[in-house]
Design a protein around this motif. Sequence first.
Motif, PDB file in Angstrom:
ATOM      1  N   LEU A 110       0.832  -1.207   0.000  1.00 36.91           N
ATOM      2  CA  LEU A 110       0.000   0.000   0.000  1.00 36.91           C
ATOM      3  C   LEU A 110       0.867   1.257   0.000  1.00 36.91           C
ATOM      4  O   LEU A 110       0.421   2.317   0.433  1.00 36.91           O
ATOM      5  CB  LEU A 110      -0.919  -0.009   1.222  1.00 36.91           C
TER       6      LEU A 110
ATOM      7  N   GLY B 210       2.547   4.632  -0.443  1.00 37.23           N
ATOM      8  CA  GLY B 210       2.068   5.899  -0.957  1.00 37.23           C
ATOM      9  C   GLY B 210       0.580   6.152  -0.764  1.00 37.23           C
ATOM     10  O   GLY B 210       0.080   7.207  -1.128  1.00 37.23           O
ATOM     11  N   THR B 211      -0.125   5.208  -0.184  1.00 33.86           N
ATOM     12  CA  THR B 211      -1.560   5.355   0.057  1.00 33.86           C
ATOM     13  C   THR B 211      -1.780   5.934   1.444  1.00 33.86           C
ATOM     14  O   THR B 211      -1.248   5.421   2.412  1.00 33.86           O
ATOM     15  CB  THR B 211      -2.266   3.981  -0.010  1.00 33.86           C
ATOM     16  N   LYS B 212      -2.558   7.000   1.542  1.00 36.10           N
ATOM     17  CA  LYS B 212      -2.840   7.559   2.862  1.00 36.10           C
ATOM     18  C   LYS B 212      -3.749   6.600   3.614  1.00 36.10           C
ATOM     19  O   LYS B 212      -4.848   6.277   3.164  1.00 36.10           O
ATOM     20  CB  LYS B 212      -3.486   8.932   2.744  1.00 36.10           C
ATOM     21  N   ILE B 213      -3.278   6.142   4.773  1.00 31.03           N
ATOM     22  CA  ILE B 213      -4.012   5.162   5.572  1.00 31.03           C
ATOM     23  C   ILE B 213      -4.515   5.840   6.847  1.00 31.03           C
ATOM     24  O   ILE B 213      -3.729   6.293   7.666  1.00 31.03           O
ATOM     25  CB  ILE B 213      -3.112   3.968   5.956  1.00 31.03           C
TER      26      ILE B 213
ATOM     27  N   HIS C 158      -9.217   2.916   7.819  1.00 36.28           N
ATOM     28  CA  HIS C 158      -8.679   1.967   6.839  1.00 36.28           C
ATOM     29  C   HIS C 158      -7.899   0.857   7.526  1.00 36.28           C
ATOM     30  O   HIS C 158      -7.991  -0.308   7.146  1.00 36.28           O
ATOM     31  CB  HIS C 158      -7.754   2.671   5.841  1.00 36.28           C
TER      32      HIS C 158
ATOM     33  N   LEU D 158       3.836  -0.346   4.060  1.00 35.47           N
ATOM     34  CA  LEU D 158       3.132   0.920   4.313  1.00 35.47           C
ATOM     35  C   LEU D 158       4.108   2.084   4.201  1.00 35.47           C
ATOM     36  O   LEU D 158       4.062   3.038   4.966  1.00 35.47           O
ATOM     37  CB  LEU D 158       2.485   0.884   5.698  1.00 35.47           C
TER      38      LEU D 158
ATOM     39  N   CYS E 112       2.961   6.364   3.909  1.00 34.17           N
ATOM     40  CA  CYS E 112       1.489   6.336   3.936  1.00 34.17           C
ATOM     41  C   CYS E 112       0.892   7.340   4.919  1.00 34.17           C
ATOM     42  O   CYS E 112      -0.296   7.249   5.229  1.00 34.17           O
ATOM     43  CB  CYS E 112       1.003   4.927   4.291  1.00 34.17           C
TER      44      CYS E 112
END
Length: 87
Positions: A3, A5-8, A12, A27, A30
Amino acid sequence: LNLAGTKISPAHSASLKRIKNLRVLILYRCELDDDVIKEVIDLTQLTVLNLARNTDLTDNSVLRLKRLSNLQHLNLSDCSSISSRAI
C-alpha cells in the motif's frame, strides 16, 4: 500487501486487521501515525513490515510493535519522530 504511498487512516487500518494471515505489509510513505499502528499490531502473522518514511510515527509505535513476535524484518528508515532509544 503493498500500500506504499496510500494515505491510511485509522478507519482503513481497522479493515486491514481482518486479513489475519497477512505476512508482508508495505506501508511506505502512507502518512501513518501512532493510532494506525494500534490496528496493525493485531496482524500477528506479519513477518515483514515496512513503515519507512512515516514521519508522524513515534517511539510509542515502536513499543507497540514488540507484540509482533513473528516479525523478522522491520523497516523504520526516515521515520524522523522515532528516536534511537526506541529501537
